[in-house]
Scaffold this motif. Structure first.
Motif, PDB file in Angstrom:
ATOM      1  N   CYS A 137     -20.156   8.457  19.738  1.00 22.82           N
ATOM      2  CA  CYS A 137     -19.957   9.836  19.277  1.00 22.82           C
ATOM      3  C   CYS A 137     -18.807  10.529  20.000  1.00 22.82           C
ATOM      4  CB  CYS A 137     -21.246  10.630  19.452  1.00 22.82           C
ATOM      5  SG  CYS A 137     -22.636   9.922  18.554  1.00 22.82           S
ATOM      6  N   SER A 138     -18.100   9.792  20.856  1.00 22.54           N
ATOM      7  CA  SER A 138     -16.888  10.291  21.510  1.00 22.54           C
ATOM      8  C   SER A 138     -15.674   9.847  20.696  1.00 22.54           C
ATOM      9  CB  SER A 138     -16.786   9.694  22.921  1.00 22.54           C
ATOM     10  OG  SER A 138     -15.468   9.814  23.414  1.00 22.54           O
ATOM     11  N   PRO A 139     -14.608  10.650  20.682  1.00 22.82           N
ATOM     12  CA  PRO A 139     -13.394  10.196  20.002  1.00 22.82           C
ATOM     13  C   PRO A 139     -12.629   9.143  20.803  1.00 22.82           C
ATOM     14  CG  PRO A 139     -13.032  12.339  21.017  1.00 22.82           C
ATOM     15  CD  PRO A 139     -14.490  12.025  21.199  1.00 22.82           C
ATOM     16  N   PRO A 180     -21.187  11.689  24.867  1.00 20.13           N
ATOM     17  CA  PRO A 180     -20.865  12.286  26.168  1.00 20.13           C
ATOM     18  C   PRO A 180     -20.984  13.803  26.100  1.00 20.13           C
ATOM     19  CG  PRO A 180     -18.848  11.921  24.966  1.00 20.13           C
ATOM     20  CD  PRO A 180     -19.971  11.459  24.059  1.00 20.13           C
ATOM     21  N   SER A 181     -21.062  14.399  27.268  1.00 20.95           N
ATOM     22  CA  SER A 181     -20.997  15.858  27.353  1.00 20.95           C
ATOM     23  C   SER A 181     -19.542  16.293  27.247  1.00 20.95           C
ATOM     24  CB  SER A 181     -21.571  16.337  28.689  1.00 20.95           C
ATOM     25  OG  SER A 181     -21.329  17.725  28.835  1.00 20.95           O
ATOM     26  N   TYR A 182     -19.261  17.132  26.284  1.00 16.44           N
ATOM     27  CA  TYR A 182     -17.982  17.839  26.221  1.00 16.44           C
ATOM     28  C   TYR A 182     -18.336  19.319  26.301  1.00 16.44           C
ATOM     29  CZ  TYR A 182     -15.000  13.840  24.829  1.00 16.44           C
ATOM     30  OH  TYR A 182     -14.285  12.663  24.801  1.00 16.44           O
ATOM     31  N   TRP A 183     -18.048  19.915  27.424  1.00 16.78           N
ATOM     32  CA  TRP A 183     -18.424  21.311  27.642  1.00 16.78           C
ATOM     33  C   TRP A 183     -19.923  21.513  27.419  1.00 16.78           C
ATOM     34  CZ3 TRP A 183     -15.412  25.323  29.531  1.00 16.78           C
ATOM     35  CH2 TRP A 183     -14.059  25.015  29.710  1.00 16.78           C
ATOM     36  N   ALA A 184     -20.677  20.630  28.021  1.00 20.46           N
ATOM     37  CA  ALA A 184     -22.139  20.750  28.034  1.00 20.46           C
ATOM     38  C   ALA A 184     -22.787  20.585  26.666  1.00 20.46           C
ATOM     39  CB  ALA A 184     -22.585  22.073  28.669  1.00 20.46           C
ATOM     40  N   HIS A 192     -29.825  18.384  33.052  1.00 23.78           N
ATOM     41  CA  HIS A 192     -30.036  19.409  32.019  1.00 23.78           C
ATOM     42  C   HIS A 192     -29.038  19.284  30.869  1.00 23.78           C
ATOM     43  CE1 HIS A 192     -27.167  21.060  34.892  1.00 23.78           C
ATOM     44  NE2 HIS A 192     -26.686  21.792  33.910  1.00 23.78           N
ATOM     45  N   GLU A 193     -27.778  18.949  31.177  1.00 21.20           N
ATOM     46  CA  GLU A 193     -26.785  18.824  30.100  1.00 21.20           C
ATOM     47  C   GLU A 193     -27.107  17.636  29.197  1.00 21.20           C
ATOM     48  OE1 GLU A 193     -22.855  20.512  32.208  1.00 21.20           O
ATOM     49  OE2 GLU A 193     -22.549  18.805  30.865  1.00 21.20           O
ATOM     50  N   CYS A 194     -27.558  16.543  29.806  1.00 21.74           N
ATOM     51  CA  CYS A 194     -27.936  15.373  28.997  1.00 21.74           C
ATOM     52  C   CYS A 194     -29.085  15.754  28.076  1.00 21.74           C
ATOM     53  CB  CYS A 194     -28.338  14.212  29.905  1.00 21.74           C
ATOM     54  SG  CYS A 194     -26.953  13.466  30.778  1.00 21.74           S
ATOM     55  N   ALA A 197     -16.039   5.588  28.675  1.00 18.28           N
ATOM     56  CA  ALA A 197     -17.384   5.295  29.180  1.00 18.28           C
ATOM     57  C   ALA A 197     -18.395   5.212  28.028  1.00 18.28           C
ATOM     58  CB  ALA A 197     -17.799   6.374  30.181  1.00 18.28           C
ATOM     59  N   THR A 198     -18.265   6.092  27.060  1.00 21.69           N
ATOM     60  CA  THR A 198     -19.202   6.096  25.932  1.00 21.69           C
ATOM     61  C   THR A 198     -19.080   4.790  25.148  1.00 21.69           C
ATOM     62  OG1 THR A 198     -18.755   8.465  25.801  1.00 21.69           O
ATOM     63  CG2 THR A 198     -20.030   7.508  24.005  1.00 21.69           C
ATOM     64  N   ALA A 199     -17.852   4.383  24.894  1.00 21.37           N
ATOM     65  CA  ALA A 199     -17.613   3.129  24.164  1.00 21.37           C
ATOM     66  C   ALA A 199     -18.190   1.940  24.932  1.00 21.37           C
ATOM     67  CB  ALA A 199     -16.116   2.938  23.929  1.00 21.37           C
ATOM     68  N   LEU A 239     -24.450  11.044  28.180  1.00 22.92           N
ATOM     69  CA  LEU A 239     -23.826  10.815  29.482  1.00 22.92           C
ATOM     70  C   LEU A 239     -22.971  12.010  29.855  1.00 22.92           C
ATOM     71  CD1 LEU A 239     -20.594   8.827  29.191  1.00 22.92           C
ATOM     72  CD2 LEU A 239     -22.156   8.784  27.247  1.00 22.92           C
ATOM     73  N   ARG A 240     -22.822  12.174  31.155  1.00 14.98           N
ATOM     74  CA  ARG A 240     -21.971  13.262  31.636  1.00 14.98           C
ATOM     75  C   ARG A 240     -21.444  12.906  33.017  1.00 14.98           C
ATOM     76  NH1 ARG A 240     -24.958  18.135  34.653  1.00 14.98           N
ATOM     77  NH2 ARG A 240     -22.767  18.760  34.618  1.00 14.98           N
ATOM     78  N   THR A 241     -20.417  13.639  33.448  1.00 13.67           N
ATOM     79  CA  THR A 241     -19.826  13.396  34.759  1.00 13.67           C
ATOM     80  C   THR A 241     -20.596  14.117  35.865  1.00 13.67           C
ATOM     81  OG1 THR A 241     -17.662  13.018  33.819  1.00 13.67           O
ATOM     82  CG2 THR A 241     -17.718  13.691  36.119  1.00 13.67           C
TER      83      THR A 241
HETATM   84  C1  LIG Z   1     -13.142  17.762  26.789  1.00 17.47           C
HETATM   85  C2  LIG Z   1     -14.108  17.259  27.816  1.00 17.47           C
HETATM   86  C3  LIG Z   1     -15.119  18.085  28.248  1.00 17.47           C
HETATM   87  C4  LIG Z   1     -16.051  17.629  29.190  1.00 17.47           C
HETATM   88  N1  LIG Z   1     -17.058  18.466  29.606  1.00 17.47           N
HETATM   89  C5  LIG Z   1     -17.981  18.021  30.498  1.00 17.47           C
HETATM   90  C6  LIG Z   1     -19.038  18.868  30.917  1.00 17.47           C
HETATM   91  O1  LIG Z   1     -19.178  20.012  30.490  1.00 17.47           O
HETATM   92  N2  LIG Z   1     -19.934  18.372  31.792  1.00 17.47           N
HETATM   93  C7  LIG Z   1     -19.841  17.107  32.305  1.00 17.47           C
HETATM   94  O2  LIG Z   1     -20.697  16.703  33.093  1.00 17.47           O
HETATM   95  N3  LIG Z   1     -18.861  16.266  31.902  1.00 17.47           N
HETATM   96  C8  LIG Z   1     -17.924  16.716  31.020  1.00 17.47           C
HETATM   97  N4  LIG Z   1     -16.906  15.875  30.604  1.00 17.47           N
HETATM   98  C9  LIG Z   1     -16.860  14.510  31.116  1.00 17.47           C
HETATM   99  C10 LIG Z   1     -17.414  13.498  30.112  1.00 17.47           C
HETATM  100  O3  LIG Z   1     -18.751  13.790  29.716  1.00 17.47           O
HETATM  101  C11 LIG Z   1     -17.391  12.094  30.734  1.00 17.47           C
HETATM  102  O4  LIG Z   1     -16.111  11.829  31.280  1.00 17.47           O
HETATM  103  C12 LIG Z   1     -17.714  11.028  29.764  1.00 17.47           C
HETATM  104  O5  LIG Z   1     -17.793   9.809  30.467  1.00 17.47           O
HETATM  105  C13 LIG Z   1     -16.616  10.939  28.722  1.00 17.47           C
HETATM  106  O6  LIG Z   1     -16.735   9.812  28.010  1.00 17.47           O
HETATM  107  P1  LIG Z   1     -15.595   9.342  26.974  1.00 17.47           P
HETATM  108  O7  LIG Z   1     -14.346   9.135  27.760  1.00 17.47           O
HETATM  109  O8  LIG Z   1     -16.161   8.102  26.426  1.00 17.47           O
HETATM  110  O9  LIG Z   1     -15.452  10.408  25.934  1.00 17.47           O
HETATM  111  C14 LIG Z   1     -15.961  16.302  29.703  1.00 17.47           C
HETATM  112  C15 LIG Z   1     -14.910  15.478  29.242  1.00 17.47           C
HETATM  113  C16 LIG Z   1     -14.006  15.934  28.318  1.00 17.47           C
HETATM  114  C17 LIG Z   1     -12.906  15.014  27.831  1.00 17.47           C
END
Ligand SMILES: Cc1cc2nc3c(=O)[nH]c(=O)nc-3n(C[C@H](O)[C@H](O)[C@H](O)COP(=O)(O)O)c2cc1C
Length: 179
Positions: free
Chosen positions: A8-10, A82-86, A130-132, A15-17, A123-125
């Motif tokens: 679901c990540s572009p 992944p989390s993008y802006w929560a 809570h975000e997951c 990491a998602t892939a 997943l999230r960084t």
């Molecule tokens: C636009 C953007 C917004 C993100 N926002 C958050 C966030 O709000 N919280 C968080 O924990 N990680 C955030 N991340 C980190 C991603 O969740 C993390 O790097 C994840 O592994 C991304 O996977 P991907 O590279 O497969 O898309 C964000 C990453 C991007 C690119």
């Protein structure tokens, strides 16, 4: 039995892939698997016109129907987001919005065959879960309105890059054993 895994990540090599790849490899022992990326599909945003509430069809014609055909063909659906802006990435949210013709809150509505099981990995960084949980909630809300049975989820914190996924392989494999 067929399993559809959706990145679901572009990002096709992030990491998602990688999580989707490990899950697909594990599920391939028991399922015919197919992995797609949300970015494989091109579709417009929902216009909010609500025509589909009366017709069960969208006024827009694009790749949404192709991705829904993948849902229809699968017995098991695993969304990895992944989390993008929560929250879920915008591309995936745009897809969900466009699935309103299939939403069971209005009649008539389109429907995919029943009996499907839906799973979610978030997943999230950052370090907190809570975000997951919020992301899992978005995916499971979507499953509920498509009448896909919400069957299990996994949250992975402190993951940013592809290389960080290998250490989480045991958690991913344990989750996949329950699918
Ligand atoms: C636009 C953007 C917004 C993100 N926002 C958050 C966030 O709000 N919280 C968080 O924990 N990680 C955030 N991340 C980190 C991603 O969740 C993390 O790097 C994840 O592994 C991304 O996977 P991907 O590279 O497969 O898309 C964000 C990453 C991007 C690119």
């Amino acid at each position: 039995m067929k399993a559809l895994i959706i990145n679901c990540s572009p990002v096709r090599s992030g990491a998602t892939a990688e999580i989707a790849r490990i899950a697909a490899e594990a599920l391939a022992e028991r399922y015919e698997t197919r992995t797609v990326c949300i970015d494989d599909y091109h579709f417009a945003f929902c216009r909010g016109c609500r025509s589909c509430h009366a017709t069960a069809q969208c006024v827009l014609q694009d790749d949404v129907t192709a991705l829904m055909a993948e849902f229809a063909a699968a017995d098991v659906i695993l969304c990895v987001a992944p989390s993008y802006w929560a929250d879920i990435p915008g591309q995936f949210k745009a897809f969900i919005d466009r699935c309103t013709p299939w939403c069971n809150t209005h009649e008539p509505h389109a429907a995919i065959p029943r009996g499907k099981r839906g799973y979610a990995i978030a997943l999230r960084t950052g370090p907190g879960m809570h975000e997951c949980e919020r992301i899992i909630g978005s995916i499971e809300h979507f499953y509920g309105h498509l009448e896909i049975e919400r069957s299990g989820h996994l949250g992975l914190t402190s993951v940013e890059f592809r290389e960080m996924v290998e250490a989480r392989r045991p958690e991913i494999l344990a989750f996949c054993r329950e699918i």
